[in-house]
Scaffold this motif. Structure first.
Motif, PDB file in Angstrom:
ATOM      1  N   UNK A 177       0.841  -1.196   0.000  1.00  0.00           N
ATOM      2  CA  UNK A 177       0.000   0.000   0.000  1.00  0.00           C
ATOM      3  C   UNK A 177       0.883   1.254   0.000  1.00  0.00           C
ATOM      4  N   UNK A 178       0.271   2.387  -0.324  1.00  0.00           N
ATOM      5  CA  UNK A 178       1.012   3.654  -0.308  1.00  0.00           C
ATOM      6  C   UNK A 178       1.549   3.954   1.087  1.00  0.00           C
ATOM      7  N   UNK A 179       0.742   3.676   2.116  1.00  0.00           N
ATOM      8  CA  UNK A 179       1.178   3.950   3.484  1.00  0.00           C
ATOM      9  C   UNK A 179       2.364   3.071   3.863  1.00  0.00           C
ATOM     10  N   UNK A 180       2.336   1.803   3.454  1.00  0.00           N
ATOM     11  CA  UNK A 180       3.448   0.894   3.757  1.00  0.00           C
ATOM     12  C   UNK A 180       4.720   1.354   3.070  1.00  0.00           C
ATOM     13  N   UNK A 181       4.605   1.770   1.813  1.00  0.00           N
ATOM     14  CA  UNK A 181       5.794   2.250   1.099  1.00  0.00           C
ATOM     15  C   UNK A 181       6.336   3.520   1.740  1.00  0.00           C
ATOM     16  N   UNK A 182       5.436   4.416   2.154  1.00  0.00           N
ATOM     17  CA  UNK A 182       5.877   5.664   2.769  1.00  0.00           C
ATOM     18  C   UNK A 182       6.679   5.405   4.037  1.00  0.00           C
ATOM     19  N   UNK A 183       6.262   4.417   4.824  1.00  0.00           N
ATOM     20  CA  UNK A 183       6.979   4.108   6.064  1.00  0.00           C
ATOM     21  C   UNK A 183       8.315   3.433   5.811  1.00  0.00           C
ATOM     22  N   UNK A 184       8.439   2.708   4.692  1.00  0.00           N
ATOM     23  CA  UNK A 184       9.677   1.994   4.403  1.00  0.00           C
ATOM     24  C   UNK A 184      10.689   2.821   3.609  1.00  0.00           C
ATOM     25  N   UNK A 185      10.231   3.868   2.937  1.00  0.00           N
ATOM     26  CA  UNK A 185      11.148   4.627   2.083  1.00  0.00           C
ATOM     27  C   UNK A 185      12.321   5.258   2.825  1.00  0.00           C
ATOM     28  N   UNK A 186      12.174   5.755   4.065  1.00  0.00           N
ATOM     29  CA  UNK A 186      13.368   6.255   4.757  1.00  0.00           C
ATOM     30  C   UNK A 186      14.443   5.181   4.906  1.00  0.00           C
ATOM     31  N   UNK A 187      14.024   3.939   5.157  1.00  0.00           N
ATOM     32  CA  UNK A 187      14.992   2.847   5.268  1.00  0.00           C
ATOM     33  C   UNK A 187      15.615   2.522   3.903  1.00  0.00           C
ATOM     34  N   UNK A 188      14.800   2.568   2.851  1.00  0.00           N
ATOM     35  CA  UNK A 188      15.322   2.291   1.508  1.00  0.00           C
ATOM     36  C   UNK A 188      16.354   3.344   1.105  1.00  0.00           C
ATOM     37  N   UNK A 189      16.041   4.617   1.350  1.00  0.00           N
ATOM     38  CA  UNK A 189      16.981   5.688   0.994  1.00  0.00           C
ATOM     39  C   UNK A 189      18.308   5.525   1.742  1.00  0.00           C
ATOM     40  N   UNK A 190      18.207   5.232   3.028  1.00  0.00           N
ATOM     41  CA  UNK A 190      19.434   5.056   3.804  1.00  0.00           C
ATOM     42  C   UNK A 190      20.180   3.819   3.344  1.00  0.00           C
ATOM     43  N   UNK A 191      19.454   2.787   2.955  1.00  0.00           N
ATOM     44  CA  UNK A 191      20.061   1.563   2.445  1.00  0.00           C
ATOM     45  C   UNK A 191      20.901   1.883   1.205  1.00  0.00           C
ATOM     46  N   UNK A 192      20.313   2.635   0.284  1.00  0.00           N
ATOM     47  CA  UNK A 192      21.036   3.018  -0.933  1.00  0.00           C
ATOM     48  C   UNK A 192      22.261   3.861  -0.588  1.00  0.00           C
ATOM     49  N   UNK A 193      22.115   4.785   0.336  1.00  0.00           N
ATOM     50  CA  UNK A 193      23.241   5.638   0.714  1.00  0.00           C
ATOM     51  C   UNK A 193      24.401   4.813   1.281  1.00  0.00           C
ATOM     52  N   UNK A 194      24.083   3.826   2.108  1.00  0.00           N
ATOM     53  CA  UNK A 194      25.134   3.033   2.739  1.00  0.00           C
ATOM     54  C   UNK A 194      25.829   2.104   1.741  1.00  0.00           C
ATOM     55  N   UNK A 195      25.084   1.561   0.795  1.00  0.00           N
ATOM     56  CA  UNK A 195      25.687   0.681  -0.224  1.00  0.00           C
ATOM     57  C   UNK A 195      26.424   1.511  -1.276  1.00  0.00           C
ATOM     58  N   UNK A 196      25.874   2.674  -1.607  1.00  0.00           N
ATOM     59  CA  UNK A 196      26.468   3.600  -2.580  1.00  0.00           C
ATOM     60  C   UNK A 196      26.774   2.923  -3.913  1.00  0.00           C
ATOM     61  N   UNK A 197      25.780   2.340  -4.576  1.00  0.00           N
ATOM     62  CA  UNK A 197      26.030   1.693  -5.866  1.00  0.00           C
ATOM     63  C   UNK A 197      26.235   2.717  -6.973  1.00  0.00           C
ATOM     64  N   UNK A 198      26.831   2.263  -8.071  1.00  0.00           N
ATOM     65  CA  UNK A 198      26.952   3.129  -9.249  1.00  0.00           C
ATOM     66  C   UNK A 198      25.618   3.233  -9.983  1.00  0.00           C
ATOM     67  N   UNK A 199      24.887   2.116 -10.027  1.00  0.00           N
ATOM     68  CA  UNK A 199      23.628   2.051 -10.768  1.00  0.00           C
ATOM     69  C   UNK A 199      22.570   1.332  -9.940  1.00  0.00           C
ATOM     70  N   UNK A 200      21.318   1.664 -10.196  1.00  0.00           N
ATOM     71  CA  UNK A 200      20.194   1.006  -9.536  1.00  0.00           C
ATOM     72  C   UNK A 200      19.271   0.420 -10.598  1.00  0.00           C
ATOM     73  N   UNK A 201      18.837  -0.815 -10.387  1.00  0.00           N
ATOM     74  CA  UNK A 201      17.825  -1.435 -11.238  1.00  0.00           C
ATOM     75  C   UNK A 201      16.509  -1.438 -10.462  1.00  0.00           C
ATOM     76  N   UNK A 202      15.492  -0.789 -11.019  1.00  0.00           N
ATOM     77  CA  UNK A 202      14.156  -0.757 -10.416  1.00  0.00           C
ATOM     78  C   UNK A 202      13.365  -1.905 -11.024  1.00  0.00           C
ATOM     79  N   UNK A 203      13.239  -2.991 -10.279  1.00  0.00           N
ATOM     80  CA  UNK A 203      12.718  -4.237 -10.825  1.00  0.00           C
ATOM     81  C   UNK A 203      11.201  -4.333 -10.640  1.00  0.00           C
TER      82      UNK A 203
END
Length: 267
Positions: A177-203
């Motif tokens: 749901x939109x609410x579930x994604x909204x609550x998880x997005x801060x963790x996703x953003x921080x996850x990306x920052x910590x891994x620091x990949x060159x590219x992201x695949x949105x699957x």
């Protein structure tokens, strides 16, 4: 028919008669006595009075916005992937956590140049606690192996790192749901920052909705965009390819495009 004859019918005969009546166009039951519909009020019955809250009742759940704020606080405080996994697993704002089997954080090489962002765990992922390990995950592994990449590759240049928008399986494998994604997005953003990949695949559609605010993966796939401040490539989910094998041709073109982009960035 009088009441006695109806009472003599067995269940199968009664059902057959009901189906015959429906086929003949009967769409509304008729009562034994006539009903004056003009005398029936259209006003719905008043709801029963609310019961006074019990002193022992549980306190009301916080508003979703408060949970988003809590997710931001926890995610920003995480200084490592282990910190982030611990904070996210302990986060209680998302209801589906209670019905999921296992917390599914990530898999692969954290030093990888490519991060794959999926939707949410399925049945097999829920059992194993790892993302993309069911039939769709097996196809994903074969797809990237075709361009020399793997989640377990020790060479960061050929490795993959895989995570999802949601770390818990939604009941019935429904869309988040939109609410579930909204609550998880801060963790996703921080996850990306910590891994620091060159590219992201949105699957698939859900990662595109979460990262780009757009859906329609068949229109988005194959076109480079930006997500989380990094180049991102939307691709069709392997589960879609299993249902529509003809789409594998486009997925192969996307993989070749990803490989070419990596080579360009390496120069």
């Amino acid at each position: 028919m009088d009441g006695g004859r109806w009472d003599d019918l067995d269940a199968a005969t009664a059902l057959a008669l009901l189906e015959w009546q429906a086929e003949m166009g009967a769409d509304e039951p008729v009562l034994d006595a006539p009903l004056d519909r003009f005398a029936v009020s259209d006003r719905p019955p008043a709801p029963p009075p609310a019961a006074a809250p019990s002193k022992s009742a549980a306190p009301p759940e916080p508003e979703p916005g408060l949970w988003v704020a809590e997710a931001i606080r926890l995610a920003e405080a995480a200084q490592s992937l282990d910190d982030l996994a611990t904070a996210q697993e302990r986060f209680d704002g998302i209801e589906l956590k209670k019905g999921a089997g296992r917390f599914v954080f990530a898999d692969g090489n954290p030093a990888a140049r490519v991060l794959i962002l999926g939707e949410a765990p399925g049945d097999e992922e829920d059992r194993q606690g790892r993302p993309f390990v069911g039939r769709a995950g097996q196809l994903l592994d074969r797809m990237f192996a075709a361009i020399g990449m793997a989640r377990d590759h020790v060479d960061a240049a050929r490795a993959l790192y895989i995570t999802n928008v949601l770390p818990w399986r939604p009941p019935g494998n429904r869309d988040p749901s939109d609410a579930e994604m909204a609550m998880m997005m801060p963790f996703v953003r921080r996850h990306v920052d910590l891994v620091a990949p060159d590219l992201i695949v949105l699957m698939g559609n859900t990662p595109c909705q979460a990262a780009l605010g757009r859906r329609g993966i068949l229109r988005l796939r194959g076109t480079w965009t930006e997500a989380f401040g990094r180049p991102a490539l939307p691709m069709t989910h392997p589960a879609y390819l299993l249902r529509n094998p003809v789409a594998k041709k486009d997925a192969w073109a996307d993989l070749l495009g990803l490989q070419a982009r990596l080579e360009t960035l390496a120069v």
